[in-house]
Design a protein around this motif. Structure first.
Motif, PDB file in Angstrom:
ATOM      1  N   THR A 157     -12.026  -9.035   5.842  1.00 21.14           N
ATOM      2  CA  THR A 157     -11.095  -8.604   4.790  1.00 21.14           C
ATOM      3  C   THR A 157     -11.119  -9.588   3.609  1.00 21.14           C
ATOM      4  O   THR A 157     -10.891  -9.190   2.470  1.00 21.14           O
ATOM      5  N   ALA A 158     -11.427 -10.855   3.877  1.00 22.78           N
ATOM      6  CA  ALA A 158     -11.491 -11.834   2.781  1.00 22.78           C
ATOM      7  C   ALA A 158     -12.619 -11.489   1.803  1.00 22.78           C
ATOM      8  O   ALA A 158     -12.571 -11.854   0.634  1.00 22.78           O
ATOM      9  N   GLN A 159     -13.611 -10.760   2.281  1.00 20.88           N
ATOM     10  CA  GLN A 159     -14.757 -10.427   1.414  1.00 20.88           C
ATOM     11  C   GLN A 159     -14.620  -9.061   0.743  1.00 20.88           C
ATOM     12  O   GLN A 159     -15.525  -8.633   0.027  1.00 20.88           O
ATOM     13  N   ALA A 160     -13.516  -8.366   1.027  1.00 23.44           N
ATOM     14  CA  ALA A 160     -13.375  -7.011   0.484  1.00 23.44           C
ATOM     15  C   ALA A 160     -13.311  -7.068  -1.042  1.00 23.44           C
ATOM     16  O   ALA A 160     -12.474  -7.777  -1.607  1.00 23.44           O
ATOM     17  N   GLY A 161     -14.188  -6.288  -1.686  1.00 23.61           N
ATOM     18  CA  GLY A 161     -14.232  -6.301  -3.141  1.00 23.61           C
ATOM     19  C   GLY A 161     -13.518  -5.119  -3.761  1.00 23.61           C
ATOM     20  O   GLY A 161     -13.492  -4.975  -4.976  1.00 23.61           O
ATOM     21  N   SER A 162     -12.951  -4.254  -2.932  1.00 14.91           N
ATOM     22  CA  SER A 162     -12.248  -3.082  -3.462  1.00 14.91           C
ATOM     23  C   SER A 162     -11.234  -2.630  -2.417  1.00 14.91           C
ATOM     24  O   SER A 162     -11.284  -3.056  -1.261  1.00 14.91           O
ATOM     25  N   LEU A 163     -10.339  -1.733  -2.849  1.00 14.61           N
ATOM     26  CA  LEU A 163      -9.357  -1.214  -1.898  1.00 14.61           C
ATOM     27  C   LEU A 163     -10.061  -0.472  -0.768  1.00 14.61           C
ATOM     28  O   LEU A 163      -9.687  -0.598   0.410  1.00 14.61           O
ATOM     29  N   ASP A 164     -11.089   0.314  -1.095  1.00 14.65           N
ATOM     30  CA  ASP A 164     -11.815   1.039  -0.045  1.00 14.65           C
ATOM     31  C   ASP A 164     -12.401   0.077   0.982  1.00 14.65           C
ATOM     32  O   ASP A 164     -12.334   0.320   2.183  1.00 14.65           O
ATOM     33  N   GLU A 165     -12.970  -1.000   0.509  1.00 15.46           N
ATOM     34  CA  GLU A 165     -13.570  -1.964   1.458  1.00 15.46           C
ATOM     35  C   GLU A 165     -12.499  -2.609   2.332  1.00 15.46           C
ATOM     36  O   GLU A 165     -12.705  -2.827   3.532  1.00 15.46           O
ATOM     37  N   LEU A 189       0.853  -1.192   0.000  1.00 16.12           N
ATOM     38  CA  LEU A 189       0.000   0.000   0.000  1.00 16.12           C
ATOM     39  C   LEU A 189       0.887   1.241   0.000  1.00 16.12           C
ATOM     40  O   LEU A 189       1.837   1.335   0.774  1.00 16.12           O
ATOM     41  N   TYR A 190       0.575   2.192  -0.882  1.00 15.55           N
ATOM     42  CA  TYR A 190       1.319   3.455  -0.885  1.00 15.55           C
ATOM     43  C   TYR A 190       0.398   4.541  -1.423  1.00 15.55           C
ATOM     44  O   TYR A 190      -0.763   4.282  -1.776  1.00 15.55           O
ATOM     45  N   PHE A 191       0.897   5.781  -1.447  1.00 18.94           N
ATOM     46  CA  PHE A 191       0.067   6.901  -1.919  1.00 18.94           C
ATOM     47  C   PHE A 191       0.671   7.502  -3.181  1.00 18.94           C
ATOM     48  O   PHE A 191       1.832   7.885  -3.204  1.00 18.94           O
ATOM     49  N   SER A 192      -0.182   7.614  -4.225  1.00 19.14           N
ATOM     50  CA  SER A 192       0.285   8.212  -5.482  1.00 19.14           C
ATOM     51  C   SER A 192       0.022   9.710  -5.489  1.00 19.14           C
ATOM     52  O   SER A 192       0.552  10.432  -6.326  1.00 19.14           O
ATOM     53  N   GLY A 193      -0.809  10.181  -4.552  1.00 13.80           N
ATOM     54  CA  GLY A 193      -1.106  11.609  -4.432  1.00 13.80           C
ATOM     55  C   GLY A 193      -1.903  11.810  -3.166  1.00 13.80           C
ATOM     56  O   GLY A 193      -2.201  10.833  -2.470  1.00 13.80           O
ATOM     57  N   ALA A 215      -4.742   6.340  -2.436  1.00 19.47           N
ATOM     58  CA  ALA A 215      -3.989   5.136  -2.104  1.00 19.47           C
ATOM     59  C   ALA A 215      -3.963   4.186  -3.287  1.00 19.47           C
ATOM     60  O   ALA A 215      -4.891   4.144  -4.093  1.00 19.47           O
ATOM     61  N   MET A 216      -2.884   3.423  -3.367  1.00 23.39           N
ATOM     62  CA  MET A 216      -2.749   2.382  -4.389  1.00 23.39           C
ATOM     63  C   MET A 216      -2.333   1.106  -3.676  1.00 23.39           C
ATOM     64  O   MET A 216      -1.556   1.149  -2.717  1.00 23.39           O
ATOM     65  N   LEU A 217      -2.834  -0.016  -4.159  1.00 24.38           N
ATOM     66  CA  LEU A 217      -2.369  -1.304  -3.637  1.00 24.38           C
ATOM     67  C   LEU A 217      -1.755  -2.086  -4.789  1.00 24.38           C
ATOM     68  O   LEU A 217      -2.446  -2.423  -5.754  1.00 24.38           O
ATOM     69  N   GLU A 218      -0.461  -2.309  -4.676  1.00 25.01           N
ATOM     70  CA  GLU A 218       0.230  -3.169  -5.652  1.00 25.01           C
ATOM     71  C   GLU A 218       0.025  -4.597  -5.165  1.00 25.01           C
ATOM     72  O   GLU A 218       0.653  -5.008  -4.180  1.00 25.01           O
ATOM     73  N   LEU A 246       9.792   0.336  -5.939  1.00 27.61           N
ATOM     74  CA  LEU A 246       8.485  -0.160  -5.519  1.00 27.61           C
ATOM     75  C   LEU A 246       7.687  -0.418  -6.787  1.00 27.61           C
ATOM     76  O   LEU A 246       7.607   0.463  -7.651  1.00 27.61           O
ATOM     77  N   GLY A 247       7.111  -1.580  -6.897  1.00 25.78           N
ATOM     78  CA  GLY A 247       6.313  -1.846  -8.089  1.00 25.78           C
ATOM     79  C   GLY A 247       5.824  -3.273  -8.127  1.00 25.78           C
ATOM     80  O   GLY A 247       5.918  -4.005  -7.144  1.00 25.78           O
ATOM     81  N   ASN A 248       5.318  -3.609  -9.291  1.00 24.31           N
ATOM     82  CA  ASN A 248       4.796  -4.946  -9.518  1.00 24.31           C
ATOM     83  C   ASN A 248       5.952  -5.961  -9.518  1.00 24.31           C
ATOM     84  O   ASN A 248       6.994  -5.729 -10.128  1.00 24.31           O
ATOM     85  N   TYR A 249       5.756  -7.083  -8.841  1.00 20.14           N
ATOM     86  CA  TYR A 249       6.833  -8.075  -8.712  1.00 20.14           C
ATOM     87  C   TYR A 249       7.343  -8.514 -10.082  1.00 20.14           C
ATOM     88  O   TYR A 249       8.551  -8.532 -10.329  1.00 20.14           O
ATOM     89  N   ALA A 250       6.408  -8.836 -10.953  1.00 19.43           N
ATOM     90  CA  ALA A 250       6.819  -9.367 -12.268  1.00 19.43           C
ATOM     91  C   ALA A 250       7.684  -8.350 -13.023  1.00 19.43           C
ATOM     92  O   ALA A 250       8.634  -8.721 -13.706  1.00 19.43           O
ATOM     93  N   GLY A 251       7.365  -7.072 -12.847  1.00 19.92           N
ATOM     94  CA  GLY A 251       8.108  -6.029 -13.561  1.00 19.92           C
ATOM     95  C   GLY A 251       9.491  -5.774 -12.976  1.00 19.92           C
ATOM     96  O   GLY A 251      10.386  -5.296 -13.676  1.00 19.92           O
ATOM     97  N   LEU A 252       9.684  -6.060 -11.687  1.00 24.61           N
ATOM     98  CA  LEU A 252      10.940  -5.693 -11.032  1.00 24.61           C
ATOM     99  C   LEU A 252      11.845  -6.887 -10.734  1.00 24.61           C
ATOM    100  O   LEU A 252      13.041  -6.716 -10.475  1.00 24.61           O
TER     101      LEU A 252
END
Ligand code: GUN
Ligand code: ZN
Length: 432
Positions: free
Chosen positions: A396-404, A9-13, A17-20, A40-46
Motif C-alpha cells: 500500500t505504501a507504493q500505491a500510486g493511485s486510488l485504484d492501486e 473513502l466514500y462513494f460520489s456515485g 469511489a473518492m478518497l479525501e 464529510l470533507g477536507n479537514y482544512a475546509g471543515l
C-alpha cells in the motif's frame, strides 16, 4: 458530536469511489438520537466550523463505509468448508442436519453471539441473513443484533417439503409464525424482517403463495431466497413446475419479485429473467466464494449490467468460505475474469468495493442509509489499517493511485485490515 480526522473513502456515485486524503468525518445524533454523518470533507475546509467538536486523529489509517453483506446464513457457521459434489448433496449431508440444532433457544443464542462478533470483526455493519425454520433462531439473532444496534435483516426459513424432520415446518403454522415475527421485530430499532422461502424445491405452492401474500400485506419487509444456483436444482424446479418459463418466473407467479426482494446466486438465468429482475426491482446477491466452493457456476456481470438489474456482494457463509469482504471482493474479481474472451470483464476495485457497500445498500433499498459516508447516512464505518501486515504495508505504501490502493487491500486484505468497526447507536457510537 464527534469528529475523526483521517483519509476517508466514500462513494460520489455508482462505482465511483473518492478518497479525501486529509478528511474530517463529523458524526452526531439526529432527532431520534441515532448517530448520522453530519459532515464529510477536507479537514482544512471543515476544521473551523467544527473546532469545538472533539476530534480523534487517525494518522496512517483509512475510514471507509461499513460493509453490507446481502446474503449470509448465521446457522451455517459450522458448515463452512464442508465439501460436497454440489448444492443438493451439501444441503442433505451437512446443512439440514446442522440447522436442526437451532430448535434450541440457547444453541441459537450462542451461535448468534458468535456470528455477530464475527461480522463486526470483519467490518460488516449491515447483513441480510437467513435464520433456520425455527422461530427461536430468529428471536436469538434479532435480540443479539439489537444489543449491538446492528442494522440486521433476517427471517424464519420457510421449508415445508423435500427436507428432513427437524427442519421441515408445517405450512399454516409457518405462515402464522412469519406474521407474528414481522409484528414483533420489523422496524424495531435498526432491525428488519425478511419473508424467507428457502428455495422453490423446499416450499409447497401453498407456502409460496402465503409468502407472497405476506410480502404484499407488509410492503416494507424484505424477501430473501435462492434462485438458479445449481444445474440439478434447476432441473428439479423444472420437474416441479413444468409449465413455468424459468426458475425465477415461479417466484414471480407467487408475487415474490419486487423491490426489497433479494435472490442469492442467479447464475443460470437468461435475458428474460434479467429483464424480470430489472422490471420488478428485485435484486441478486452475488456470492462468488460460495459459487466457486460448491462448483455452482459464475455470475455473468456483463449480462447483468446490460440488463440493468440491481445486485451486490454477499458471503453466503456457509456455502461461502469467508466472512471477510476482502475475500468476497477478490473472488468476485476472479469470477468477472472467468468469462473474459466470452463475455468476461475486468472488474475494477472501485466497482468491487461499491458492490459490497453502497451498491449493496442500494440493492437492498437502503441507499443513503448505509454503505456510504455522505451526510445523512447512518454512522456505520470501519477504520482500516493498511499497515496491518508487512506485505500490506509494503504494497500500500507504493500505491500510486486510488485504484492501486484499493486493489492492494482487496487482494491482500482480511480481518487484520479491520482495526475498528464503529456502529451508529442511539445516543452513542459503539466500537468493536
Ligand atoms: N439453496 C437452498 N438452501 C441453500 C443454502 O442453504 N445455501 C445455498 N448456497 N443454497 C441454498
Ligand atoms: Zn444462501
Amino acid at each position: 458530536m464527534k469528529a475523526y480526522r483521517a483519509p476517508i473513502l466514500y462513494f460520489s456515485g455508482p462505482a465511483e469511489a473518492m478518497l479525501e486524503s486529509d478528511g474530517l468525518l463529523v458524526v452526531g445524533p439526529d432527532d431520534q438520537g441515532r448517530q448520522r454523518v453530519k459532515a464529510l470533507g477536507n479537514y482544512a475546509g471543515l476544521a473551523a466550523r467544527f473546532a469545538e467538536v472533539p476530534t480523534e486523529q487517525l494518522p496512517g489509517r483509512i475510514i471507509a463505509p461499513g460493509f453490507v453483506d446481502m446474503h449470509i446464513h448465521y446457522p451455517q457457521l459450522d458448515v463452512i468448508g464442508s465439501p460436497a459434489e454440489g448444492l443438493l448433496p451439501w444441503l442433505e449431508k451437512y446443512t439440514f442436519p446442522h440447522e436442526k440444532r437451532f430448535c434450541a433457544t440457547e444453541y441459537s443464542a450462542q451461535a448468534a453471539r458468535f456470528f455477530i462478533a464475527e461480522l463486526l470483526r470483519n467490518g460488516v455493519t449491515t447483513a441480510l441473513s437467513f435464520a433456520t425454520s425455527h422461530p427461536a433462531s430468529v428471536n436469538a439473532l434479532f435480540a443479539e443484533a439489537q444489543q449491538h444496534s446492528l442494522r440486521l435483516i433476517t427471517g424464519k426459513c420457510l421449508m415445508d417439503q423435500h427436507c428432513p424432520d427437524g427442519v421441515r415446518d408445517e405450512t399454516r403454522q409457518s405462515l402464522m409464525d412469519t406474521e407474528a415475527l414481522i409484528k414483533r421485530w420489523h422496524g424495531v430499532d435498526r432491525l428488519g424482517y425478511a419473508v424467507t422461502p428457502r428455495y422453490v424445491p423446499s416450499c409447497s405452492a401453498a407456502q409460496l403463495s402465503g409468502a407472497g401474500e405476506l410480502a404484499a400485506k407488509y410492503p416494507g419487509v424484505w424477501i430473501q431466497s435462492h434462485a438458479a444456483e445449481n444445474k440439478d436444482e434447476i432441473a428439479w424446479v423444472r420437474q416441479l413446475y413444468p409449465d413455468a418459463r424459468s426458475y425465477l418466473s415461479v417466484y414471480d407467479k407467487f408475487g415474490l419479485l419486487r423491490p426489497r426482494a433479494v435472490y442469492a446466486h442467479c447464475l443460470h438465468i437468461d435475458d428474460e429473467d434479467r429483464a424480470l429482475l430489472r422490471d420488478t426491482g428485485a435484486a441478486a446477491a452475488v456470492s462468488p466464494t460460495s459459487n466457486l466452493f460448491l462448483g455452482s457456476g459464475f455470475f455473468d456481470y456483463v449480462a447483468a449490467d446490460r440488463a440493468g438489474f440491481q445486485y451486490g456482494l454477499a458471503s453466503d457463509v456457509g456455502g461461502g468460505t469467508s466472512f471477510s469482504p476482502f475475500h468476497t471482493m477478490l473472488a468476485a474479481y476472479y469470477v468477472g475474469r472467468e468469462g473474459q474472451g466470452k463475455s468476461g470483464v475486468s472488474l475494477g476495485p472501485q466497482h468491487l468495493w461499491w458492490q459490497h457497500t453502497a451498491g449493496a445498500a442500494r440493492a437492498l433499498g437502503l441507499e443513503g442509509v448505509v454503505g456510504n459516508l455522505l451526510p445523512g447516512c447512518e454512522a456505520d464505518f470501519v477504520v482500516l489499517n493498511p499497515q496491518a501486515t508487512p506485505l500490506l504495508a509494503r504494497k500500500t505504501a507504493q500505491a500510486g493511485s486510488l485504484d492501486e490502493l484499493l486493489f492492494a487491500m482487496i487482494v491482500l486484505g482480511d480481518d487484520r485490515l479491520i482495526e475498528r468497526t464503529v456502529i451508529s447507536q442511539a445516543g452513542s457510537l459503539s466500537m468493536v
